[in-house]
Design an enzyme around this catalytic site. Structure first.
Site, mmCIF file in Angstrom:
data_model
loop_
_atom_site.group_PDB
_atom_site.id
_atom_site.type_symbol
_atom_site.label_atom_id
_atom_site.label_comp_id
_atom_site.label_asym_id
_atom_site.label_seq_id
_atom_site.Cartn_x
_atom_site.Cartn_y
_atom_site.Cartn_z
ATOM 1 N N ASN A 55 116.120 49.732 -12.044
ATOM 2 C CA ASN A 55 115.428 48.623 -11.394
ATOM 3 C C ASN A 55 114.037 49.068 -10.939
ATOM 4 O O ASN A 55 113.827 50.240 -10.573
ATOM 5 C CB ASN A 55 116.246 48.007 -10.252
ATOM 6 N N ILE A 56 113.113 48.135 -11.008
ATOM 7 C CA ILE A 56 111.711 48.395 -10.669
ATOM 8 C C ILE A 56 111.264 47.283 -9.727
ATOM 9 O O ILE A 56 111.118 46.135 -10.148
ATOM 10 C CB ILE A 56 110.827 48.414 -11.942
ATOM 11 N N GLU A 57 111.107 47.640 -8.469
ATOM 12 C CA GLU A 57 110.767 46.615 -7.468
ATOM 13 C C GLU A 57 109.251 46.453 -7.344
ATOM 14 O O GLU A 57 108.472 47.225 -7.918
ATOM 15 C CB GLU A 57 111.421 46.986 -6.130
ATOM 16 N N CYS A 66 115.488 44.007 -12.683
ATOM 17 C CA CYS A 66 116.800 44.654 -12.581
ATOM 18 C C CYS A 66 116.972 45.730 -13.654
ATOM 19 O O CYS A 66 116.347 45.673 -14.725
ATOM 20 C CB CYS A 66 117.916 43.638 -12.759
ATOM 21 N N GLU A 68 119.486 46.275 -15.636
ATOM 22 C CA GLU A 68 120.063 45.796 -16.900
ATOM 23 C C GLU A 68 118.966 45.266 -17.816
ATOM 24 O O GLU A 68 118.925 45.554 -19.017
ATOM 25 C CB GLU A 68 121.086 44.681 -16.631
ATOM 26 N N CYS A 97 123.708 40.688 -11.651
ATOM 27 C CA CYS A 97 123.294 39.394 -11.079
ATOM 28 C C CYS A 97 123.344 38.310 -12.156
ATOM 29 O O CYS A 97 123.437 38.590 -13.356
ATOM 30 C CB CYS A 97 121.903 39.504 -10.472
ATOM 31 N N CYS A 100 120.739 38.583 -14.996
ATOM 32 C CA CYS A 100 121.071 39.637 -15.974
ATOM 33 C C CYS A 100 122.253 39.239 -16.844
ATOM 34 O O CYS A 100 122.293 39.558 -18.029
ATOM 35 C CB CYS A 100 121.343 40.960 -15.260
HETATM 36 N N1 THU Z 1 119.576 44.826 -9.099
HETATM 37 C C1 THU Z 1 119.755 45.300 -10.355
HETATM 38 O O1 THU Z 1 119.043 46.214 -10.799
HETATM 39 N N2 THU Z 1 120.731 44.746 -11.111
HETATM 40 C C2 THU Z 1 121.519 43.711 -10.712
HETATM 41 O O2 THU Z 1 122.295 43.185 -11.502
HETATM 42 C C3 THU Z 1 121.470 43.257 -9.334
HETATM 43 C C4 THU Z 1 120.349 43.761 -8.517
HETATM 44 C C5 THU Z 1 118.495 45.395 -8.282
HETATM 45 C C6 THU Z 1 117.365 44.449 -8.040
HETATM 46 C C7 THU Z 1 116.788 44.977 -6.764
HETATM 47 O O3 THU Z 1 115.834 45.976 -7.085
HETATM 48 C C8 THU Z 1 117.954 45.635 -6.051
HETATM 49 O O4 THU Z 1 118.990 45.752 -7.013
HETATM 50 C C9 THU Z 1 118.477 44.857 -4.860
HETATM 51 O O5 THU Z 1 118.698 43.552 -5.198
#
Ligand code: THU
Length: 144
Positions: A55-57, A66, A68, A97, A100
């Site tokens: 994941n890359i915020e 996300c 995935e 989520c 995804c």
């Molecule tokens: N996140 C994912 O990488 N995959 C998911 O299916 C659910 C959420 C990440 C997004 C965000 O960076 C962090 O988890 C918290 O929501």
């Protein structure tokens, strides 16, 4: 790393081990300064290649990517559009989520998603197919 109760029958033990290790390794590269929730995903192709993503915020929260979708972007950008399994590593082995799930469904409904708990030494906690995760996934009528 593997839990006895979760079915990994479609993968040989060494391939499963490699896939799960890749998801756990890329989880450590997650850029998640806001949520602090690190996620890693790894896709396994039919010829046993692995593509992974984290994941890359972003400071603009809605732009967070996300793990995935990050892994899918890596695979598709390398010319790969089909895979036979995905592993996702997170604290507590969370399920993907909704966004995804929809993106995973673009590339098949029958392949398994293996969920790993990074807090429990990478333990495999669940195996769910995409169809189980997202019954009634959206498809354009023209693709039927
Ligand atoms: N996140 C994912 O990488 N995959 C998911 O299916 C659910 C959420 C990440 C997004 C965000 O960076 C962090 O988890 C918290 O929501």
């Amino acid at each position: 790393m593997d839990s006895d109760s979760v079915d990994t029958v479609e993968l040989s033990p060494d391939v499963a081990q490699k896939l799960f290790a890749a998801a756990l390794a890329v989880q450590q590269r997650a850029y998640a300064p806001y949520s602090k929730f690190l996620v890693g995903a790894a896709l396994l192709t039919s010829d046993n290649r692995i593509f992974s993503g984290c994941n890359i915020e972003n400071a603009s929260y809605g732009l967070c990517l996300c793990a995935e979708r990050s892994a899918i972007a890596a695979a598709v950008s390398a010319g790969v559009r089909s895979w036979r399994a995905v592993a996702v590593a997170s604290r507590g082995a969370v399920t993907p989520c909704g966004a995804c799930r929809q993106v995973l469904s673009e590339f098949g409904l029958d392949y398994p998603i293996f969920l790993l708990d990074s807090q429990l030494n990478g333990q495999l906690t669940q195996r769910l197919t995409v169809a189980e995760l997202l019954p009634g996934a959206f498809r354009l009528d023209s693709e039927r």
